[in-house]
Scaffold this motif. Sequence first.
Motif, mmCIF file in Angstrom:
data_model
loop_
_atom_site.group_PDB
_atom_site.id
_atom_site.type_symbol
_atom_site.label_atom_id
_atom_site.label_comp_id
_atom_site.label_asym_id
_atom_site.label_seq_id
_atom_site.Cartn_x
_atom_site.Cartn_y
_atom_site.Cartn_z
ATOM 1 N N GLN A 67 0.836 -1.200 0.000
ATOM 2 C CA GLN A 67 0.000 0.000 0.000
ATOM 3 C C GLN A 67 0.873 1.253 0.000
ATOM 4 O OE1 GLN A 67 -2.303 -1.402 3.486
ATOM 5 N NE2 GLN A 67 -4.108 -0.742 2.348
ATOM 6 N N LYS A 68 0.382 2.274 -0.690
ATOM 7 C CA LYS A 68 1.006 3.611 -0.715
ATOM 8 C C LYS A 68 2.298 3.667 -1.526
ATOM 9 C CE LYS A 68 -2.203 5.419 1.100
ATOM 10 N NZ LYS A 68 -2.945 6.266 0.208
ATOM 11 N N THR A 69 2.392 2.796 -2.496
ATOM 12 C CA THR A 69 3.610 2.802 -3.317
ATOM 13 C C THR A 69 3.327 3.253 -4.751
ATOM 14 O OG1 THR A 69 3.235 0.475 -3.807
ATOM 15 C CG2 THR A 69 4.773 0.978 -1.999
ATOM 16 N N GLY A 70 2.074 3.627 -5.026
ATOM 17 C CA GLY A 70 1.711 4.019 -6.390
ATOM 18 C C GLY A 70 0.930 2.925 -7.094
ATOM 19 N N SER A 71 0.374 1.988 -6.321
ATOM 20 C CA SER A 71 -0.317 0.837 -6.927
ATOM 21 C C SER A 71 -1.555 1.266 -7.726
ATOM 22 C CB SER A 71 -0.698 -0.190 -5.856
ATOM 23 O OG SER A 71 -1.589 0.384 -4.927
ATOM 24 N N THR A 72 -2.229 2.320 -7.303
ATOM 25 C CA THR A 72 -3.423 2.765 -8.040
ATOM 26 C C THR A 72 -3.022 3.351 -9.390
ATOM 27 O OG1 THR A 72 -4.362 3.324 -5.897
ATOM 28 C CG2 THR A 72 -5.583 4.074 -7.826
ATOM 29 N N ALA A 73 -1.900 4.070 -9.416
ATOM 30 C CA ALA A 73 -1.424 4.623 -10.689
ATOM 31 C C ALA A 73 -1.094 3.477 -11.653
ATOM 32 C CB ALA A 73 -0.195 5.501 -10.448
ATOM 33 N N PHE A 84 5.370 7.504 5.605
ATOM 34 C CA PHE A 84 4.877 8.885 5.760
ATOM 35 C C PHE A 84 3.558 9.067 5.003
ATOM 36 C CE2 PHE A 84 5.832 13.645 5.443
ATOM 37 C CZ PHE A 84 5.610 13.856 6.790
ATOM 38 N N SER A 85 3.483 8.458 3.837
ATOM 39 C CA SER A 85 2.263 8.530 3.042
ATOM 40 C C SER A 85 1.094 7.874 3.794
ATOM 41 C CB SER A 85 2.502 7.847 1.692
ATOM 42 O OG SER A 85 1.302 7.746 0.970
ATOM 43 N N TRP A 86 1.368 6.717 4.406
ATOM 44 C CA TRP A 86 0.305 6.030 5.155
ATOM 45 C C TRP A 86 -0.147 6.866 6.352
ATOM 46 C CZ3 TRP A 86 -3.089 2.407 4.176
ATOM 47 C CH2 TRP A 86 -3.864 1.931 5.244
ATOM 48 N N PHE A 89 1.724 15.197 -10.700
ATOM 49 C CA PHE A 89 1.922 13.799 -11.102
ATOM 50 C C PHE A 89 1.530 13.627 -12.570
ATOM 51 C CE2 PHE A 89 1.595 13.269 -6.531
ATOM 52 C CZ PHE A 89 2.515 12.269 -6.276
ATOM 53 N N TYR A 90 1.876 12.472 -13.110
ATOM 54 C CA TYR A 90 1.418 12.142 -14.466
ATOM 55 C C TYR A 90 -0.061 11.772 -14.442
ATOM 56 C CZ TYR A 90 5.908 12.432 -16.754
ATOM 57 O OH TYR A 90 7.067 12.903 -17.283
ATOM 58 N N CYS A 91 -0.754 12.210 -15.477
ATOM 59 C CA CYS A 91 -2.191 11.965 -15.606
ATOM 60 C C CYS A 91 -2.461 11.458 -17.023
ATOM 61 C CB CYS A 91 -2.956 13.274 -15.364
ATOM 62 S SG CYS A 91 -2.628 13.972 -13.723
ATOM 63 N N GLY A 142 -7.456 11.640 -3.235
ATOM 64 C CA GLY A 142 -6.823 10.800 -2.204
ATOM 65 C C GLY A 142 -5.483 10.231 -2.641
ATOM 66 N N LYS A 143 -5.102 10.453 -3.895
ATOM 67 C CA LYS A 143 -3.799 9.960 -4.391
ATOM 68 C C LYS A 143 -2.981 11.164 -4.825
ATOM 69 C CE LYS A 143 -5.715 6.032 -4.005
ATOM 70 N NZ LYS A 143 -5.498 5.084 -2.968
ATOM 71 N N GLY A 144 -1.818 11.293 -4.227
ATOM 72 C CA GLY A 144 -0.962 12.433 -4.555
ATOM 73 C C GLY A 144 -1.071 13.525 -3.512
ATOM 74 N N ARG A 145 -1.324 13.134 -2.257
ATOM 75 C CA ARG A 145 -1.442 14.131 -1.186
ATOM 76 C C ARG A 145 -0.092 14.741 -0.823
ATOM 77 N NH1 ARG A 145 -4.478 9.938 1.525
ATOM 78 N NH2 ARG A 145 -6.712 10.315 1.345
ATOM 79 N N VAL A 146 0.985 14.091 -1.261
ATOM 80 C CA VAL A 146 2.323 14.525 -0.866
ATOM 81 C C VAL A 146 2.526 16.010 -1.120
ATOM 82 C CG1 VAL A 146 3.370 13.770 -3.072
ATOM 83 C CG2 VAL A 146 4.794 13.964 -1.049
ATOM 84 N N ARG A 147 1.842 16.521 -2.128
ATOM 85 C CA ARG A 147 1.893 17.958 -2.439
ATOM 86 C C ARG A 147 1.513 18.818 -1.222
ATOM 87 N NH1 ARG A 147 1.597 20.734 -7.582
ATOM 88 N NH2 ARG A 147 3.558 20.160 -8.453
ATOM 89 N N GLN A 148 0.535 18.313 -0.456
ATOM 90 C CA GLN A 148 0.069 19.099 0.694
ATOM 91 C C GLN A 148 0.907 18.857 1.945
ATOM 92 O OE1 GLN A 148 -3.703 17.250 0.074
ATOM 93 N NE2 GLN A 148 -3.101 17.940 -1.945
ATOM 94 N N TYR A 149 1.357 17.621 2.147
ATOM 95 C CA TYR A 149 2.010 17.355 3.436
ATOM 96 C C TYR A 149 3.529 17.474 3.418
ATOM 97 C CZ TYR A 149 2.362 12.407 1.833
ATOM 98 O OH TYR A 149 2.623 11.252 1.135
ATOM 99 N N GLY A 150 4.145 17.498 2.258
ATOM 100 C CA GLY A 150 5.584 17.766 2.181
ATOM 101 C C GLY A 150 6.505 16.635 2.598
#
Length: 319
Positions: free
Chosen positions: A56-62, A150-152, A255-257, A271-279
């Motif tokens: 989980q949280k490794t980019g599996s949805t992408a 950190f993502s989790w 991110f790529y879209c 819910g995917k790509g929150r890293v932008r907000q939390y740093g």
Amino acid sequence: MKGVPPEHLAELYFNRYPQEVDPVWLNPCVDKRHREIWNPGKKCSDFPSLLVVGPQKTGSTALYTFLKLHPNVSANLDSPTSYEELQFFGSPNYNKGIDWYRSFFPSGRAVKFEKSATYFDKEAVPMQAGALLPSAKVIIILLDPITRAFSWYHHQRAHNDHAALSHSFYDVITNTDKHNREVQSLKTHLLRPGFYYEHIQRWRRYYPDSQIMYVDGEQLTSDPAQVMTDVQLFLNTDVLIDYRHILSFEDEKGFYCIKRSVGRPKCLGAGKGRVRQYGQVDEKSRAYLQQVFYTPNLALKHLLAQVGSPIPSWLAANS
Ligand SMILES: Nc1ncnc2c1ncn2[C@@H]1O[C@H](COP(=O)(O)OS(=O)(=O)O)[C@@H](OP(=O)(O)O)[C@H]1O
């Protein structure tokens, strides 16, 4: 001769062989006798030939979303309870049986796959998957376990998890108070899946190295088109799609879209790509986790070298 009620016999047997309490679904086509009694309308090709197992949280949805765009590849139908993730292996769904599982793969495309990011680190999954789908290919995504943790943590904050909201990341990862169950449980979710080496060794017990692909999670973020080329080669898809024509980097998302013929590209959900907000992870936490993951990462590095898989850049820096 003495008669013993069958329940009593069963109890004795299962006390002696606890690992046999749960049934194990075998692939009906591997055993001739099973094939003969299986309904002729059912085919083993109805089962997936690829499992994307996370973690989980490794980019599996992408990866899941990009793979579904391939003309020779199809994913399972959504589950009414867990959406795109079927979570069949290692969960109560397993007891629903193989016809339940099969029913989610109606498409006739050559490569059928499912992605359940919970599979990677669940104890029973490699054995259960290996028993039912011995010839399937398996994709494991390797992201720096510190980034993953950190993502989790932020995923849980976004879902109003009390422990994550009331404790800093550092407090959770360094928690030693076993009585604080909610923090302990969060800590386990942050750290346990990141011990990649031990989980991979479990997968390797049931799948040969030739059937396992390791994807660099950082490369999946920074250069998904290259990752998708590598994945297609691993899957031997008849058609090789150039994902540079399909994906484009979206500044706003970070991110790529997916490009569209009309309008803005379609990105993954909020819910995917929150890293932008939390740093970024703070330095103290990073230093602490570098120690925690140092030895398992080293073992992972040796393992990847041994199986001839490229070493992700984040792992190469672990020395
Ligand atoms: N293209 C693209 N778009 C959006 N997000 C992307 C993409 N590629 C990789 N990522 C990273 O994927 C992280 C979520 O991972 P998962 O999909 O495995 O999460 S989950 O386990 O299914 O919840 C997600 O983590 P967060 O940034 O913490 O949300 C992203 O960093």
